[in-house]
Scaffold this motif. Sequence first.
Motif, PDB file in Angstrom:
ATOM      1  N   LYS A  22      25.883  33.820  46.680  1.00 42.09           N
ATOM      2  CA  LYS A  22      24.848  34.580  45.975  1.00 42.09           C
ATOM      3  C   LYS A  22      25.505  35.736  45.241  1.00 42.09           C
ATOM      4  N   ALA A  23      26.532  36.310  45.880  1.00 42.81           N
ATOM      5  CA  ALA A  23      27.272  37.413  45.265  1.00 42.81           C
ATOM      6  C   ALA A  23      28.697  37.412  45.785  1.00 42.81           C
ATOM      7  N   ALA A  24      29.587  37.931  44.956  1.00 38.51           N
ATOM      8  CA  ALA A  24      30.992  38.068  45.341  1.00 38.51           C
ATOM      9  C   ALA A  24      31.542  39.346  44.731  1.00 38.51           C
ATOM     10  N   VAL A  25      32.544  39.901  45.383  1.00 36.17           N
ATOM     11  CA  VAL A  25      33.199  41.108  44.885  1.00 36.17           C
ATOM     12  C   VAL A  25      34.703  40.865  44.909  1.00 36.17           C
ATOM     13  N   LEU A  26      35.355  41.180  43.787  1.00 38.70           N
ATOM     14  CA  LEU A  26      36.806  41.103  43.703  1.00 38.70           C
ATOM     15  C   LEU A  26      37.364  42.502  43.925  1.00 38.70           C
ATOM     16  N   THR A  27      38.346  42.591  44.814  1.00 37.71           N
ATOM     17  CA  THR A  27      38.945  43.893  45.089  1.00 37.71           C
ATOM     18  C   THR A  27      40.458  43.833  44.923  1.00 37.71           C
ATOM     19  N   SER A  28      41.000  45.004  44.715  1.00 40.32           N
ATOM     20  CA  SER A  28      42.443  45.199  44.786  1.00 40.32           C
ATOM     21  C   SER A  28      42.669  45.926  46.096  1.00 40.32           C
ATOM     22  N   TYR A  29      43.588  45.447  46.897  1.00 37.99           N
ATOM     23  CA  TYR A  29      43.765  46.000  48.239  1.00 37.99           C
ATOM     24  C   TYR A  29      45.142  46.622  48.438  1.00 37.99           C
ATOM     25  N   LYS A  30      45.823  46.943  47.366  1.00 39.39           N
ATOM     26  CA  LYS A  30      47.189  47.463  47.402  1.00 39.39           C
ATOM     27  C   LYS A  30      47.252  48.762  48.210  1.00 39.39           C
ATOM     28  N   GLY A  31      48.109  48.777  49.239  1.00 38.43           N
ATOM     29  CA  GLY A  31      48.300  49.984  50.030  1.00 38.43           C
ATOM     30  C   GLY A  31      47.382  50.115  51.219  1.00 38.43           C
ATOM     31  N   GLY A  77      47.325  41.887  39.477  1.00 40.91           N
ATOM     32  CA  GLY A  77      47.663  42.620  40.696  1.00 40.91           C
ATOM     33  C   GLY A  77      47.160  41.879  41.920  1.00 40.91           C
ATOM     34  N   THR A  78      47.015  42.614  43.013  1.00 38.70           N
ATOM     35  CA  THR A  78      46.518  41.995  44.244  1.00 38.70           C
ATOM     36  C   THR A  78      45.024  41.749  44.121  1.00 38.70           C
ATOM     37  N   THR A  79      44.567  40.613  44.636  1.00 33.48           N
ATOM     38  CA  THR A  79      43.146  40.279  44.541  1.00 33.48           C
ATOM     39  C   THR A  79      42.660  39.697  45.857  1.00 33.48           C
ATOM     40  N   ALA A  80      41.540  40.223  46.318  1.00 34.09           N
ATOM     41  CA  ALA A  80      40.855  39.666  47.481  1.00 34.09           C
ATOM     42  C   ALA A  80      39.426  39.370  47.056  1.00 34.09           C
ATOM     43  N   LEU A  81      38.856  38.342  47.647  1.00 37.13           N
ATOM     44  CA  LEU A  81      37.513  37.896  47.303  1.00 37.13           C
ATOM     45  C   LEU A  81      36.610  38.050  48.521  1.00 37.13           C
ATOM     46  N   ALA A  82      35.527  38.796  48.357  1.00 33.44           N
ATOM     47  CA  ALA A  82      34.511  38.939  49.403  1.00 33.44           C
ATOM     48  C   ALA A  82      33.244  38.309  48.857  1.00 33.44           C
ATOM     49  N   PHE A  83      32.668  37.360  49.612  1.00 33.37           N
ATOM     50  CA  PHE A  83      31.467  36.705  49.107  1.00 33.37           C
ATOM     51  C   PHE A  83      30.498  36.404  50.243  1.00 33.37           C
ATOM     52  N   SER A  84      29.239  36.281  49.863  1.00 33.80           N
ATOM     53  CA  SER A  84      28.192  35.953  50.826  1.00 33.80           C
ATOM     54  C   SER A  84      27.287  34.891  50.229  1.00 33.80           C
ATOM     55  N   THR A  85      26.951  33.907  51.049  1.00 35.07           N
ATOM     56  CA  THR A  85      26.016  32.868  50.607  1.00 35.07           C
ATOM     57  C   THR A  85      24.593  33.210  51.025  1.00 35.07           C
ATOM     58  N   GLU A  86      24.424  34.282  51.801  1.00 36.32           N
ATOM     59  CA  GLU A  86      23.115  34.655  52.324  1.00 36.32           C
ATOM     60  C   GLU A  86      22.520  35.898  51.662  1.00 36.32           C
ATOM     61  N   ASP A  87      23.318  36.945  51.554  1.00 38.62           N
ATOM     62  CA  ASP A  87      22.827  38.254  51.120  1.00 38.62           C
ATOM     63  C   ASP A  87      23.602  38.710  49.885  1.00 38.62           C
TER      64      ASP A  87
END
Length: 181
Positions: A22-31, A77-87
């Motif tokens: 439903k939504a996802a957020v891309l983050t940089s997690y360096k450090g 750069g560094t990329t992490a993906l946070a996603f939710s199929t519910e909220d």
Amino acid sequence: MSDLTAKKAVVAELKDQITSAKAAVLTSYKGLTVEQDTELRHELREAGVSYHVVKNTMLRIAAQDAGIEGLDEHLSGTTALAFSTEDAVAPAKVINDFIKKNKLEDTEVLQIKAGMLDGKVIALEKVKELASLPSREELLAKLLGSMNAPISNTVNVLQGVIRNCVYALNAVREKKEQETA
């Protein structure tokens, strides 16, 4: 399993994740320290959000396969993906709250790059707006509270009618007792 087959499997899994989210957020997690990363992952897991580090190239291919446009400019750069199929609010809310709680706003340690909402890329400002919305649980609690209010008001009104009836009967009883005395 060959290297190419493994990469195709990763791309297919990423495509499934971003299309079902439903939504996802891309983050940089360096450090980010190990303790901070562990804490962030724990908070995300509690909110029902999946979070993992992704390779930019793999995510780029998965997004193209899914027909998602506008993600390329955020994949460096560094990329992490946070996603939710519910909220739809949870990924943005948890990450934004984590950044505020750990005072990482003006650092480059954990940054939100962009977001996706219903298959469309959204800018950082929209992700922050999304994070300010109440969570699904908060909305359900408010809905239940507003549904419960009329019922409790009705009960109070009915109790008032019964109470007034008891007062009236009591007054009649007292009056009859005075007349017979």
